[in-house]
Structures are given as structure tokens and as C-alpha cells.
Scaffold this motif. Structure first.
Motif, PDB file in Angstrom:
ATOM      1  N   ARG A   1      88.604  22.168  45.958  1.00  0.00           N
ATOM      2  CA  ARG A   1      89.815  22.984  45.973  1.00  0.00           C
ATOM      3  C   ARG A   1      90.831  22.272  46.868  1.00  0.00           C
ATOM      4  O   ARG A   1      90.787  22.371  48.092  1.00  0.00           O
ATOM      5  CB  ARG A   1      89.486  24.372  46.519  1.00  0.00           C
ATOM      6  CG  ARG A   1      90.685  25.318  46.724  1.00  0.00           C
ATOM      7  CD  ARG A   1      91.308  25.733  45.439  1.00  0.00           C
ATOM      8  NE  ARG A   1      92.059  26.988  45.602  1.00  0.00           N
ATOM      9  CZ  ARG A   1      93.094  27.338  44.881  1.00  0.00           C
ATOM     10  NH1 ARG A   1      93.544  26.507  43.928  1.00  0.00           N
ATOM     11  NH2 ARG A   1      93.710  28.485  45.070  1.00  0.00           N
TER      12      ARG A   1
ATOM     13  N   ASP B   1      95.473  34.586  41.589  1.00  0.00           N
ATOM     14  CA  ASP B   1      94.866  33.699  40.601  1.00  0.00           C
ATOM     15  C   ASP B   1      93.480  34.253  40.322  1.00  0.00           C
ATOM     16  O   ASP B   1      92.625  34.282  41.217  1.00  0.00           O
ATOM     17  CB  ASP B   1      94.785  32.271  41.133  1.00  0.00           C
ATOM     18  CG  ASP B   1      94.294  31.268  40.083  1.00  0.00           C
ATOM     19  OD1 ASP B   1      93.484  31.663  39.215  1.00  0.00           O
ATOM     20  OD2 ASP B   1      94.691  30.091  40.147  1.00  0.00           O
TER      21      ASP B   1
ATOM     22  N   ASN C   1      91.030  33.097  38.949  1.00  0.00           N
ATOM     23  CA  ASN C   1      89.945  32.136  39.157  1.00  0.00           C
ATOM     24  C   ASN C   1      89.621  31.917  40.630  1.00  0.00           C
ATOM     25  O   ASN C   1      88.620  31.268  40.952  1.00  0.00           O
ATOM     26  CB  ASN C   1      90.320  30.796  38.519  1.00  0.00           C
ATOM     27  CG  ASN C   1      90.424  30.884  37.012  1.00  0.00           C
ATOM     28  OD1 ASN C   1      89.594  31.512  36.360  1.00  0.00           O
ATOM     29  ND2 ASN C   1      91.462  30.268  36.455  1.00  0.00           N
TER      30      ASN C   1
END
Length: 231
Positions: free
Chosen positions: A5, A31, A33
């Protein structure tokens, strides 16, 4: 499995007095996700201007960890805790049935840089509490959080541990992963290779279904290593 990330991919909000980067969905950044990872719900990296901060506001049913990278936090809450958290110190609160607190940068000429991390507790309705501790920065491996507060660590109401590693340039390290565990590594500073994946300052690394982690520092580095349940 390892997922990087990158710091530049995080959510970002600049409020003038507050520059904040969100690893996971937070406030106006959403988000689907990135709603969290295992028991981690929030990893915010905040830079707060001199003389600015968050006024009194409420929390409940969350373990809230603050790690001050530079500067000082002035803390006050409705449990009659009032004091300062300096660079290198960790502070944890169990919000439990409900707390109210404020956080300010008391300095008039320098910014405050910190991580605020929210951890979902194993159970709700806990009695609110507050702790802070300055760990010896000369140690290369330090246990910061644990469920039983072992080895001088701060207590957290979750089946997890948090380690801080300080790595010299070229230093190698290994970490054995138990089955049905997840690992999150947050790179505080520097550059590290994690099983061949390069991660730099403010990157996060999600890891699962691995048996061993092999880390090499490409420069002087510091990481936070969260060992978390898989559910």
C-alpha cells in the motif's frame, strides 16, 4: 501473499492547520477496498501546525493508539488525564463505553508529526482507560502492545502484538508468522525489503499466507509490525 500500500495511494486531506494521510477509509475519504485490515481500522499520519489541534470530541468502543514522531501532543480528557506526549512516546486509550478528549500542538514554532491508529477491540463496552510510555530507543526490537502487557508493553484489548523495529543500514531481520495470522508493516522511515518487496517511508505492507518474513534495510529505517488475527 504480500500487498504494498504505497504512501502516495493513501487518502489525503489538507485542512490548512492539519495535513492528514489516511491508509484506510476515514472521514470524507472512502474506498471500499481499504476499510481496514484485520483488527486495524485506522492508520492516519498527521502533521499539525503550531498552536493547532483537535478540540474535545467523543469516541467509543475503539483502542486508540498515538505515536508521536516529532513534536509534542498536549492531551486532555474527561477522565481527568492531562499531560503531554513527547516524540518517541506511545499513548493508548480504550474508548470503551465512551470518552471525550482533545489533542493539541502546544508548540508555537514547530509542527507536530504523529501516527494515530485505531484498533477494533475484542469486545465492546470496556471501561475507558489511558496509558502512555516512552520506550528505550536504543533497543532494536521493542514490544509496544500486547494483550497481557508483557515485557513492559502497553496493554491492548485485542489478540495482537505491535513491535517497533529500528534497523541499521544493511541490517537483516526475520519474523516467523504463525498460521491463521496476518501481518501489517508500516514503514515509519527509511527503506526496507520485505520478502523481496521494496517499501519506503509511509508505505504499508499487508501480509498473509506466508510462513516467514525476511527483512533487509537499504538505509537506516524504522518499522511498526502488527501481528494480527486473521478474522
Amino acid at each position: 501473499m504480500i500487498y504494498l500500500r504505497q504512501a502516495s495511494e493513501r487518502g489525503h486531506a489538507n485542512h490548512g492547520w492539519l495535513d492528514s494521510w489516511h491508509t484506510f477509509s476515514f472521514a470524507n475519504y472512502y474506498d471500499a477496498n481499504f476499510m481496514g485490515f484485520s483488527a486495524l481500522r485506522v492508520i492516519n499520519e498527521d502533521v499539525i501546525d503550531a498552536g493547532q489541534g483537535f478540540g474535545m470530541h467523543p469516541h467509543n468502543d475503539m483502542e486508540i493508539l498515538t505515536y508521536v514522531l516529532s513534536g509534542t501532543v498536549e492531551h486532555q480528557d474527561n477522565m481527568e488525564n492531562k499531560g503531554r506526549v513527547s516524540a518517541g512516546e506511545f499513548q493508548i486509550m480504550s474508548a470503551g463505553t465512551g470518552i471525550r478528549h482533545s489533542e493539541y500542538n502546544p508548540q508555537h514554532d514547530s509542527q507536530l508529526h504523529l501516527y494515530q491508529i485505531w484498533i477494533i477491540p475484542e469486545k465492546t463496552g470496556l471501561t475507558p482507560r489511558y496509558e502512555q510510555h516512552h520506550f528505550d530507543t536504543t533497543e532494536s526490537r521493542q514490544l509496544i502492545l500486547s494483550p497481557d502487557a508483557r515485557a513492559g508493553s502497553l496493554k491492548v484489548f485485542q489478540d495482537m502484538t505491535l513491535w517497533r523495529w529500528a534497523l541499521r543500514n544493511g541490517e537483516n531481520g526475520e519474523y516467523d508468522m504463525e498460521k491463521a495470522r496476518n501481518i501489517w508493516i508500516q514503514v515509519v522511515r527509511g527503506e526496507v525489503m520485505i520478502n523481496g518487496i521494496r517499501a519506503t517511508t509511509s508505505d504499508g505492507v499487508a501480509i498473509w499466507d506466508e510462513s516467514q518474513l525476511r527483512l533487509t534495510a537499504n538505509q537506516e529505517s524504522e518499522i511498526l509490525l502488527f501481528d494480527l488475527p486473521s478474522n
